[in-house]
Design an enzyme around this catalytic site. Structure first.
Site, PDB file in Angstrom:
ATOM      1  N   GLY A   1       0.878  -1.178  -0.064  1.00 54.50           N
ATOM      2  CA  GLY A   1       0.103   0.048   0.085  1.00 54.50           C
ATOM      3  C   GLY A   1       1.018   1.392  -0.197  1.00 54.50           C
ATOM      4  O   GLY A   1       1.870   1.426   0.934  1.00 54.50           O
ATOM      5  N   ALA A   2       0.615   2.216  -0.857  1.00 54.29           N
ATOM      6  CA  ALA A   2       1.632   3.263  -1.314  1.00 54.29           C
ATOM      7  C   ALA A   2       1.992   4.008   0.006  1.00 54.29           C
ATOM      8  O   ALA A   2       3.253   4.061   0.431  1.00 54.29           O
ATOM      9  CB  ALA A   2       1.227   4.150  -2.182  1.00 54.29           C
TER      10      ALA A   2
ATOM     11  N   ARG B   1      10.506  -1.851  -5.271  1.00 55.09           N
ATOM     12  CA  ARG B   1       9.071  -1.843  -5.818  1.00 55.09           C
ATOM     13  C   ARG B   1       9.296  -0.467  -6.588  1.00 55.09           C
ATOM     14  O   ARG B   1       9.527   0.507  -5.903  1.00 55.09           O
ATOM     15  CB  ARG B   1       7.857  -1.722  -4.869  1.00 55.09           C
ATOM     16  CG  ARG B   1       7.958  -3.293  -4.340  1.00 55.09           C
ATOM     17  CD  ARG B   1       6.586  -3.178  -3.748  1.00 55.09           C
ATOM     18  NE  ARG B   1       5.572  -3.818  -4.643  1.00 55.09           N
ATOM     19  CZ  ARG B   1       4.142  -3.555  -4.698  1.00 55.09           C
ATOM     20  NH1 ARG B   1       3.495  -3.163  -3.417  1.00 55.09           N
ATOM     21  NH2 ARG B   1       3.387  -3.843  -5.464  1.00 55.09           N
TER      22      ARG B   1
ATOM     23  N   GLN C   1      -5.639  -8.858  -2.616  1.00 55.83           N
ATOM     24  CA  GLN C   1      -5.533  -7.730  -1.442  1.00 55.83           C
ATOM     25  C   GLN C   1      -7.014  -7.303  -1.120  1.00 55.83           C
ATOM     26  O   GLN C   1      -7.244  -7.248   0.060  1.00 55.83           O
ATOM     27  CB  GLN C   1      -4.827  -6.609  -1.864  1.00 55.83           C
ATOM     28  CG  GLN C   1      -3.297  -6.571  -1.824  1.00 55.83           C
ATOM     29  CD  GLN C   1      -2.791  -7.107  -3.053  1.00 55.83           C
ATOM     30  OE1 GLN C   1      -3.470  -7.794  -4.060  1.00 55.83           O
ATOM     31  NE2 GLN C   1      -1.775  -6.850  -3.448  1.00 55.83           N
TER      32      GLN C   1
ATOM     33  N   ASP D   1      -1.092   4.687  -6.455  1.00 55.08           N
ATOM     34  CA  ASP D   1       0.180   4.628  -6.320  1.00 55.08           C
ATOM     35  C   ASP D   1       1.029   5.519  -6.837  1.00 55.08           C
ATOM     36  O   ASP D   1       2.048   5.677  -6.181  1.00 55.08           O
ATOM     37  CB  ASP D   1       0.512   2.990  -6.597  1.00 55.08           C
ATOM     38  CG  ASP D   1       0.052   2.065  -5.870  1.00 55.08           C
ATOM     39  OD1 ASP D   1      -1.023   1.467  -6.258  1.00 55.08           O
ATOM     40  OD2 ASP D   1       0.571   1.636  -5.021  1.00 55.08           O
TER      41      ASP D   1
ATOM     42  N   ASN E   1      -2.846   2.395 -10.131  1.00 61.44           N
ATOM     43  CA  ASN E   1      -3.253   1.717  -9.101  1.00 61.44           C
ATOM     44  C   ASN E   1      -3.419   0.320  -9.345  1.00 61.44           C
ATOM     45  O   ASN E   1      -2.962  -0.108 -10.553  1.00 61.44           O
ATOM     46  CB  ASN E   1      -4.682   2.206  -8.711  1.00 61.44           C
ATOM     47  CG  ASN E   1      -5.153   1.832  -7.286  1.00 61.44           C
ATOM     48  OD1 ASN E   1      -4.369   1.976  -6.269  1.00 61.44           O
ATOM     49  ND2 ASN E   1      -6.469   1.273  -7.077  1.00 61.44           N
ATOM     50  N   LYS E   2      -3.881  -0.513  -8.485  1.00 57.08           N
ATOM     51  CA  LYS E   2      -3.754  -1.917  -8.651  1.00 57.08           C
ATOM     52  C   LYS E   2      -4.216  -2.287  -9.985  1.00 57.08           C
ATOM     53  O   LYS E   2      -5.413  -1.765 -10.328  1.00 57.08           O
ATOM     54  CB  LYS E   2      -4.330  -2.282  -7.520  1.00 57.08           C
ATOM     55  CG  LYS E   2      -4.509  -4.098  -7.374  1.00 57.08           C
ATOM     56  CD  LYS E   2      -3.248  -4.606  -7.707  1.00 57.08           C
ATOM     57  CE  LYS E   2      -1.948  -4.322  -6.379  1.00 57.08           C
ATOM     58  NZ  LYS E   2      -0.816  -4.986  -6.888  1.00 57.08           N
TER      59      LYS E   2
HETATM   60  O1  MRU Z   1       0.721  -3.889  -4.804  1.00 57.26           O
HETATM   61  P1  MRU Z   1       0.180  -2.997  -3.706  1.00 57.26           P
HETATM   62  O2  MRU Z   1      -0.903  -4.113  -2.745  1.00 57.26           O
HETATM   63  O3  MRU Z   1       1.006  -2.367  -2.752  1.00 57.26           O
HETATM   64  O4  MRU Z   1      -0.966  -2.219  -4.244  1.00 57.26           O
HETATM   65  C1  MRU Z   1      -1.596  -1.343  -3.742  1.00 57.26           C
HETATM   66  C2  MRU Z   1      -2.402  -0.503  -4.434  1.00 57.26           C
HETATM   67  O5  MRU Z   1      -2.588  -0.375  -5.598  1.00 57.26           O
HETATM   68  C3  MRU Z   1      -3.373   0.452  -3.415  1.00 57.26           C
HETATM   69  O6  MRU Z   1      -4.781   0.782  -3.952  1.00 57.26           O
HETATM   70  C4  MRU Z   1      -2.651   1.932  -3.373  1.00 57.26           C
HETATM   71  O7  MRU Z   1      -1.261   1.416  -2.937  1.00 57.26           O
HETATM   72  C5  MRU Z   1      -3.121   2.665  -2.557  1.00 57.26           C
HETATM   73  S1  MRU Z   1      -2.879   2.442  -0.772  1.00 57.26           S
HETATM   74  C6  MRU Z   1      -3.525   3.516   0.000  1.00 57.26           C
END
Ligand code: MRU
Length: 329
Positions: free
Chosen positions: A47-48, A89, A196, A237, A247-248
């Protein structure tokens, strides 16, 4: 349990291992640079905003292991460690943002005594953490003003407390509204490939007493078509200067559907996720991950022939014209 916890007495950093959820709530110790790198890379902490908070504390803990007292030698060593963590990452800008912030503090205070310099670094890591708490609260209030009691809200991936500090970004308005007695019907996309949404979003919302329904990613069309969704809330992100948003993976598909059905599509995230150096989404580097996440991870038996080719990008970019509004603090 705080997802990221620096223990002052022990001088140790602990994070909740998110890959074990929802089955096990367990903290792990992050002591070496390699453990920190792996925790971020393997999504134990993810999560960013949470990655940014964790990176701040990581760099402080690593600063305690640097032999040089202070000065240029100290800063060079710290920068090397920051570069190493930054390579874990590529997409969430909060990682490099927090690391740069920590290195800048070291450079500015490099003439201080070793103890005072390190104290400044801990202060900065705490500031990043506390600002995130404030930011989440503010985004939650602002996001809440966009929805009404009884709304159906669809979300993708996990942008709740685990992905931030408290409340979260996309889940913040839902949790805050629920605390105030509002009732929402939330649809959580399971969010392939790492689930997730299933493992973390449905877990956080269910625990908070929210009416949450888990759906597979390919069911978003059906719940929207049925008229059950009045708003979409997602996290982010990296937001490019023109508003294109990474985003994801799967977020863009949800945005296209929302546009088709005339449902407002909101991106919620801190200003630290805006990257003015990325002019458009095309400048955002998209992380590609291990095919085992698609084929075997979390399954009792492989879900695909082990030799089959896979394409596993972790994020996609949603064009700005599909986004109704970006909610920052
Ligand atoms: O690969 P991840 O689980 O780190 O990806 C997370 C996301 O895409 C979230 O939507 C994003 O980081 C926002 S978290 C507040």
């Amino acid at each position: 349990m705080d997802n990221i916890r620096y223990d002052e007495r022990e001088k140790k950093l602990y994070v909740v291992d998110q890959t074990l959820l929802p089955n096990e709530e367990k903290e792990i110790l992050l002591d070496t640079a390699e453990e920190m790198y792996d925790a971020i890379k393997l999504l134990k902490v993810r999560g960013a905003p949470a990655i940014g908070i964790c990176a701040g504390y990581c760099l402080y803990v690593l600063s305690l292991q640097i032999k040089a007292e202070n000065g240029d030698a100290f800063c060079e060593e710290l920068k090397k460690k920051a570069d190493y963590l930054n390579s874990s990452r590529p997409t969430a800008v909060n990682l490099s943002w927090a690391l740069k912030r920590m290195v800048a503090v070291a450079e500015k205070n490099s003439a201080l005594s070793g103890e005072a310099l390190r104290a400044r670094l801990l202060e900065e890591a705490r500031a990043i953490h506390n600002e995130d708490i404030e930011m989440c609260r503010s985004i939650s209030e602002l996001g809440l003003s966009l929805v009404k009691d009884g709304y159906g809200i669809l979300t993708h991936c996990n942008a709740g407390p685990l992905a931030t500090s408290r409340y979260g970004t996309a889940l913040g308005p839902i949790l805050l509204g629920t605390e105030r007695g509002m009732k929402f019907k939330v649809f959580a996309d399971e969010t392939r490939p790492l689930l997730q949404g299933a493992r973390l979003t449905s877990y956080e919302l269910f625990k908070a007493g929210v009416d949450v329904t888990l759906i597979c990613d390919n069911m978003a069309n059906t719940v929207m078509r049925n008229g059950w969704v009045q708003a979409v809330f997602v996290g982010c992100d990296r937001i490019a200067a023109n508003g294109d948003t990474a985003n994801k993976i799967g977020t863009c598909g949800v945005a296209v559907l929302a546009k088709h059905y005339g449902i407002p599509f909101y991106v919620l995230g801190p200003t630290s996720t805006i990257d003015m150096n990325s002019k458009t989404g095309a400048d955002i580097k998209i992380e590609e991950r291990d095919p085992d996440e698609i084929k075997t991870m979390f399954y009792a038996k492989p879900m695909a022939p082990l030799g089959v080719k896979c394409f596993n990008p972790a994020f996609d970019v949603t064009d700005n014209n599909l986004i109704t509004a970006i909610v920052t603090e």
